[in-house]
Structure formats: C-alpha cells, structure tokens
Scaffold this motif. Structure first.
Motif, short mmCIF file in Angstrom:
data_model
loop_
_atom_site.label_atom_id
_atom_site.label_comp_id
_atom_site.label_asym_id
_atom_site.label_seq_id
_atom_site.Cartn_x
_atom_site.Cartn_y
_atom_site.Cartn_z
N GLN A 168 20.97 4.53 22.57
CA GLN A 168 20.30 4.85 21.30
C GLN A 168 19.32 6.02 21.43
O GLN A 168 18.50 6.23 20.55
N TRP A 169 19.41 6.76 22.52
CA TRP A 169 18.46 7.85 22.77
C TRP A 169 18.48 8.90 21.66
O TRP A 169 17.44 9.33 21.17
N ASN A 170 19.66 9.30 21.25
CA ASN A 170 19.75 10.33 20.21
C ASN A 170 19.21 9.84 18.88
O ASN A 170 18.69 10.63 18.08
N LEU A 171 19.32 8.54 18.62
CA LEU A 171 18.85 7.98 17.36
C LEU A 171 17.33 7.95 17.28
O LEU A 171 16.74 8.40 16.29
N VAL A 172 16.67 7.45 18.32
CA VAL A 172 15.23 7.20 18.24
C VAL A 172 14.39 8.30 18.90
O VAL A 172 13.17 8.31 18.73
N VAL A 173 15.01 9.21 19.64
CA VAL A 173 14.25 10.28 20.28
C VAL A 173 14.71 11.65 19.80
O VAL A 173 13.93 12.41 19.21
N THR A 174 15.98 11.98 20.02
CA THR A 174 16.48 13.31 19.66
C THR A 174 16.43 13.54 18.16
O THR A 174 16.10 14.65 17.71
N HIS A 175 16.75 12.52 17.38
CA HIS A 175 16.73 12.69 15.92
C HIS A 175 15.33 12.99 15.41
O HIS A 175 15.15 13.83 14.53
N HIS A 176 14.33 12.32 15.97
CA HIS A 176 12.94 12.62 15.61
C HIS A 176 12.60 14.06 15.97
O HIS A 176 11.90 14.76 15.22
N ALA A 177 13.06 14.52 17.13
CA ALA A 177 12.79 15.90 17.55
C ALA A 177 13.43 16.89 16.59
O ALA A 177 12.83 17.92 16.25
N GLN A 184 27.87 10.91 22.85
CA GLN A 184 27.20 11.69 23.89
C GLN A 184 28.13 11.94 25.06
O GLN A 184 28.97 11.11 25.39
N VAL A 185 27.98 13.11 25.68
CA VAL A 185 28.68 13.44 26.92
C VAL A 185 27.63 13.79 27.97
O VAL A 185 26.45 13.97 27.67
N GLN A 186 28.08 13.88 29.21
CA GLN A 186 27.17 14.23 30.30
C GLN A 186 26.57 15.60 30.06
O GLN A 186 27.28 16.55 29.72
N ARG A 187 25.25 15.71 30.21
CA ARG A 187 24.60 17.00 30.01
C ARG A 187 24.95 17.96 31.14
O ARG A 187 24.79 17.64 32.32
N THR A 188 25.45 19.13 30.77
CA THR A 188 25.78 20.16 31.76
C THR A 188 25.08 21.48 31.47
O THR A 188 24.98 22.34 32.34
N LYS A 189 24.59 21.63 30.24
CA LYS A 189 23.93 22.88 29.87
C LYS A 189 22.52 22.94 30.47
O LYS A 189 21.87 21.91 30.65
#
Length: 750
Positions: A450-459, A272-277
């Motif tokens: 682990q945000w992308n694993l348990v939240v973003t991946h589900h999305a 992950q990188v800092q969100r800029t978009k």
C-alpha cells in the motif's frame, strides 16, 4: 497459502525427488554427463585423503559422483541462481513425472492467468510464457504463482485482505525479459438482498461494516474498509487495465448463480515493479539540503561550545543551545503553567485517535473480532478524535489574547504586521521542511503493497498543491485534495489568528460591545454546526456503518471550516481577557469554585462519555444525535480545561489535578507539540505502506506501539531542533532589532 496448499507443495517436491530415484542408467543422466574429468579426479583425490583402503570399487565411485551431483543440484535451488535457468533444468529428464504432478497440483490450486480476457498482445505473449513455464514448474514462474494471493482460512473472521508476497513478486526475473509486477486489486462483494443467509455471511466478511465504502471513494486518507485488497503477481508487460480485465474474466467463470456479485478495480498507482531508475534530481537536492542543515547545526553547536565568535544567525542554529532550550524546565515570565498539561494530554489523545484510524488500513487475520472489540463503549477514546483539536484552538485564542492585551496595556497599540510576521516565522519553516521531506524524500525510503496509496499518492498531491499550504488556505479545497491532510488545523488556526486583532481590540476598547459581538458570533457558529450537520446528515463521531463519503463530507462542510470552529476560539479569547484582568492573588468565593468545578466536569464528561452508545455495533444513525454532538461537545470538552486554567493562574487551587497539569516536565512536550502534530501521520503511513502481511489484532500491542511512538518523538525532536527553534531564535533577534531601531528614531516632539 493455507496448510493444505503447503502440504501439496511438499508432496510435489517429494514426488520430484522420488522420480529422480527411478532412473536406472545413472551414468547417462543429463546432469551427470556434464561432470568433467577434473571433478572425477577430485573425487578420487578426496577418497585417497579420507580412506587408506586400496579396494576402491567402481560402485563406490558412482555413489560418490551421485552424491556430488545431488549437492550440485541442491546448490542451484538453494542459491536461487535463476539467471542461468530460465526454464526447469530437470524438465527434459523428468517430463512425464513433472507434467503429471503439475497437472494434479494446478487442478487443486488453480493459477491466475494474466492473459485471460481482453488484454494487450504484449501481456498475452508474456502470460503464455508464464503458463508454459509454470506447467514445467520453472522456479521463476512458480514464484510468480506463489506470490499471488490465494483463498485463505478465516474469511468469516475478516481475513479477506490478502497481500500475497510483495518482495517475492518484485524479485521475479524470468525468461525472455519477463519481470514481476505486483498489483493490489480492489474487489467489492455484493450479495442478493433477498438472501438473509448470504447477508449475514457478508456482514462477517466485512467485519460488521465498521466503515462502509466503495471502490470510487478516496482511499489515501481514510481506508476503503468495505473493499477487499487482493494481490496479483503478473508479468510487468501487463498494464493495470490488463490485470483488471483478466481478473474480471477469471471471476466471471465462478461467480454466476452464486448470489454474489464481485466488482473489480485495479488502479495504476497500485501496480508496482522493482525500482531501477536513479533517484530524481529533486530528491537528491532536497536530501542534500537536509544534510546541509544537519551539518550547519552541528558546526554552529561546535562554535557555540568553544565560544568561537559568530553572528546571530549561526548562533540561532546551534545544536547545543537548542538542545539545552528544548529540555529546559525554566518557566518564562507570565507563563500559565496548567496549559502545558492540557496541551500534552490532548496531544497524546490525538496521537492515539489518529493511530486508530491508521489501524483500519491494515490487514488482520481477525478483523471481524477486532471490530466487535471496538464496539465497546470505551472506544470513545478513538471515535471522538475531533474533540482533541478543539483545546488547541481554544489555547490559541487564549494565548493570542493574553499576549495582545499585555502589549495593549503597555503601549496602547499593536504592531499587527510584526504579529503576522512572528506567526509566519513560527509555522512556515517547520511546515516547509515536512512538505519537502514527504514530497521528495519519503516516497523513496520504503516500499510495500500500500506504499503508493498512503505515501506516494500524498507526495503527488503535494507536488501540485503545496502552495495552498503556505498560504494557509488549503482547508478550503476539500479534504481529499489536501497536501498533508492532517495539517488542515494550521489553516483554520491561522485564519482565526488573522481575525484576532480585530476581535481582541474591540473587546479591549469596548468591553461590553465586544463581549456582545463575540458571544453572538460564538452562538452563531454553534448554530451553524448544528444546522449543517443535521441537514447534510454529517457526523463528527465515528460510528459503526459510517460511510467514507460521510466522513469526507463532515470534514469538508464543517470540521475544516474556521466559521465552524469559532466557538472554542472565542472561548479562548474570553479566557485570555479574564486572565489578564484578574490578578494572580484574586480570591474566588469557595462556593463559586465548587459550582465551577461541578459544572465544567459534568460538561466535559457529557462531551466525552455521552456519545459512547453511538459506537455500538447495532447503532442506527440519528441526525439529531450527530448535530447535538457536533454543536455542543467542543464546548463541554474545553470547559473543564478553561476553568482549571483560570483557577490555576489566579492561585485559587492547589489540588492534585492542577498540580499535575502544571508539572514542569510538560514544558518539553509543549515545545515538541507542533512537530508531533506534523510528524505523526507520516510515521503512521510509513508503517502502513511497509506492511507486507496480515497480522493478528491485539489491542494493547497494536494501539500502544512504543516503537512507533518512539519514532514520532524522535522525528519531532529532530524537526524542532533543526527548524522550529532556529527560526524562533531568528525571529527573536529580528524583533529585538526592530524594537531597538524604533527606540533610536527621534520623536515628533524633538
């Protein structure tokens, strides 16, 4: 970083300060030479205001200017103005001292080299800049080094998951456009099986193998417990392939001839990188939709409060009306009081059991101690999670049959189309709101290792497969590929409901034939659970050493299939039929009542306490145990609740247990139960994704997280008030209009 590492850092900083003190020619030092005449004059003016003495020596002036310079330099480090300092501003002045201290420090605590191994040219370039600036102890490079996980203490107590410093890494802005990227790498340790000493250490490192997993297992629903999470902070130009290659190259220098083999994997989604978009258009639209629903409900409530004339749809969304309805303690006609307590108890048990699963995603400094603690027999509370959904299936069959037979007694037929429409109006709006939120809004309201694993991946899964949930067929496509995995129960229940008119009508019109067919079907479903569990080596009970693959196979081949859940649904059908045919004043023989209580209590205890030895640390899997549990535990667990409902409804008991389950306060939990079922995992996964550091496991504090329970109930209340109740109100209005229209139609005799 351990205490020793912190001491080294403080030692280094002290050496830098002392090195500054060694400079003799203060007036020609680089920093002092930049002070302008205005600063010197300001120092003179401060001196005049502070002291009246005219004997102001040149030595005092130098001292004041030196103090001023110190404050200026301290401000640089304190305010973190690294944008103007892409390299160490002191390096030119203290090159020899910094080189010496950097060499000493990095020999003791080596830095991870992102450019090691076969990496891309872009990654190699930025890695070289990072190494160059780290050797100068430039602040941004030192932060990148600091944010990367180090060897901790407490490894033999399970402190193996090292999350580094997520926010420090993402906040890095270095020279030549370098920015920080946080990657959570997966490490798998395998030992020489001929070495019993290493095998025992391996067991402690992996916390007695509470779960067995490998890096290829899906980790978004059930944690990869045997896999070590290791944080790497690297330049953003390095891809996940680069990080994996450099980490593998680095480990290869140390692991040979140690008896330990370390495998490495880095997934794209775990970097992950800092969100800029800016926020995606879909997220903005969905957010505005939710805000619109809130505003509409408030306006409808105001109209309702001040008796402003509106139509039925606006009234249906009235926040005032729905709040009063949510907290009302009035029972409806024909209400079976004890069922509300049954639903509340199993809902609470299900929340705690699901929380136990979410706990295993976390990093704990005492994970091995935690596993030993969870090897106690009473942890059946969490291990028997599959039991707690069975009463809901039984209650669904009971209430459906009770309602259908009531209509058949009154009119002799069922409007099946209306029943299906009523079902969809009950389930779809609330489910749809949750899918919209979890798919388009939730990924952007938090962050973490682990945000992308348990939240973003589900999305991401929901974006592809949401349509299966609205057709209620998502339980046929595999547990790991399901949008909002915990909603599999809705698919099972809806499919059984679709078959219920056929089963209920057969039982109503041909009681003997219907009872025979339904009993045979229930027996077949029980046999099916036993057979599949035994031959596929499944297990519905979570035991020490169970593999993630076994858990997914158990779900896919048994737990989420309606054919395997028919037994308790048919129990509910029989119970609903009995409650309709036995009047409330029916008196049961006292001896039969005692026998019923004894048998049902023993069955319930056998289902709940019987498998407790399977939770021991030294338990060895036995397919007969697993098959027996999967086949008969649902029957035993539901038997007590069914018997209690029958006695309570017919007025054959006034005992404390029946009174407790019939408490009016449970009416509120019944209205919230559907939303509680939907919202608990999003809340759990939000907290898992947000977790940034290991914590000490303490059973009461971790399991009974009252802040978490508060958010589950609050989210459930919001979902119920804004979606569940309004659409139930609309359904009532539509059904009333339909009945009214049918009443106005001329009969064939006219």
């Amino acid at each position: 970083m351990g205490t020793f590492g912190k001491v080294l850092i403080f030692y280094f900083l002290i050496q830098v300060v002392l090195a500054r003190g060694k400079t003799v020619n203060i007036l020609t030092s680089g920093r002092l030479a930049t002070i302008k005449e205005e600063e010197i004059l300001r120092v003179f003016s401060q001196n005049k205001s502070e002291a009246s003495s005219e004997n102001y020596t040149f030595a005092e002036l130098v001292s004041r200017l030196a103090n001023h310079t110190d404050h200026f330099q301290e401000e640089i480090w304190r305010t973190n103005t690294h944008e103007g300092y892409k390299t160490n501003p002191y390096y030119d002045d203290f090159t020899e001292e910094i080189d010496r201290e950097a060499r000493r420090f990095l020999q003791i605590v080596p830095a991870f080299d992102p450019g090691a191994g076969n990496v891309s040219p872009e990654c190699k370039r930025d890695a070289d800049i990072f190494q160059r600036e780290l050797n100068k102890f430039t602040l941004w490079a030192f932060k990148m080094y600091d944010a990367t996980a180090k060897m901790p203490s407490g490894l033999l107590n399970g402190n193996v998951n090292q999350l580094g410093d997520f926010d420090e890494c993402l906040g890095v802005e270095g020279s030549e456009g370098i920015r920080g990227k946080y990657c959570l790498a997966y490490l798998q340790l395998d030992v020489d099986q001929s070495r019993p000493d290493l095998k025992y250490l391996h067991r402690l490192l992996h916390s007695h193998y509470a779960f067995r997993s490998n890096m290829t297992d899906p980790g978004h629903r059930v944690p990869r417990y045997s896999t070590i999470n290791w944080a790497i902070c690297t330049p953003a130009a390095c891809s996940h392939h680069d990080v994996e290659s450099s980490l593998r190259h680095t480990i290869a220098k140390y692991s040979p001839q140690t008896g330990i083999k370390i495998s490495v994997k880095v997934d794209r989604e775990m970097c992950q990188v800092q969100r800029t978009k800016p926020l995606p258009r879909e997220t903005i639209i969905v957010s505005l939709f939710f805000l619109g629903i809130v505003a509409f409900s408030v306006v409808a409530g105001i109209c309702d409060h001040y008796d402003i004339p509106t139509n039925d749809v606006i009234h249906a969304f009235s926040l005032k009306r729905n709040l009063l309805k949510l907290f009302s303690l009035e029972r409806q006609e024909g209400d079976i009081g004890s069922l509300h307590g049954v639903r509340a108890l199993n809902a609470l048990m299900l929340v705690l059991a699901h929380k136990c699963m979410a706990i295993f995603f976390g990093a704990y400094t005492n994970r091995t101690e935690m596993s030993e603690f969870l090897g106690k027999p009473w942890t059946v509370l969490g291990r028997a999670a599959s039991l707690y959904t069975d009463p809901f299936i039984m209650l669904s069959g009971l209430l459906t049959t009770y309602s259908f037979i009531g209509r058949l007694n009154r009119s002799g037929n069922l409007n099946i189309a209306n029943e299906y429409l009523s079902r969809l109006m009950r389930l779809v709006p609330t489910l749809g709101a949750l899918i919209l939120f979890c798919t388009y809004v939730m990924p952007f309201i938090g962050s973490g290792p682990q945000w992308n694993l348990v939240v973003t991946h589900h999305a991401d899964i929901c974006k592809k497969t949401w349509w299966r949930n609205f057709l209620f067929i998502h339980n046929y496509f595999g547990f790991e590929n399901m949008c909002l995995t915990h909603t599999h129960h809705l698919g099972i229940d809806t499919q059984l409901f679709a078959l219920s008119p056929l089963m209920v009508i057969l039982l109503f019109k041909r009681p003997k034939l219907g009872a025979t067919v339904l009993t045979a079907t229930a027996v077949y479903s029980t046999f099916l659970r036993y057979y599949v569990t035994y031959h596929r080596r499944l297990n519905n009970y979570v035991f020490f050493g169970t593999s993630i693959r076994q858990l997914f196979d158990t779900a896919n081949f048994s737990y989420i299939l309606p054919s395997h859940r028919l037994t308790v649904y048919i129990m509910g059908i029989f119970l609903g039929y009995l409650l309709r045919n036995y009047p409330k004043g029916f008196k049961l023989n006292q001896k039969l009542s005692y026998i019923g209580w004894t048998v049902s209590s023993l069955l319930c205890l056998a289902a709940f306490i019987g498998p407790a030895p399977m939770g021991a640390i030294d338990y060895i899997y036995n397919p007969t145990h697993a098959a027996t549990y999967n086949a008969f535990a649902p029957i035993g667990w539901c038997a007590l609740f069914g018997w209690m409902a029958f006695l309570s409804h017919t007025g054959n008991t006034n005992g404390w247990l029946s009174k407790f389950f019939s408490w009016k306060g449970f009416l509120i939990t019944t209205r919230l139960s559907y939303a509680i079922y939907l919202t608990q995992f999003p809340v759990f996964f939000y907290n898992v994704g947000q977790t940034r550091a290991a914590e000490h496991y303490a059973f009461i504090r971790i399991l009974f997280n009252f802040k978490e329970l508060f958010w589950i109930f609050l989210a459930s209340a919001i979902l119920t008030l804004l979606f569940d109740m309004p659409f139930q109100n609309i359904k009532t209005v539509l059904l009333k209009k339909s009945k009214f229209s049918e009443a106005l139609k001329p009969s064939k005799l006219d």
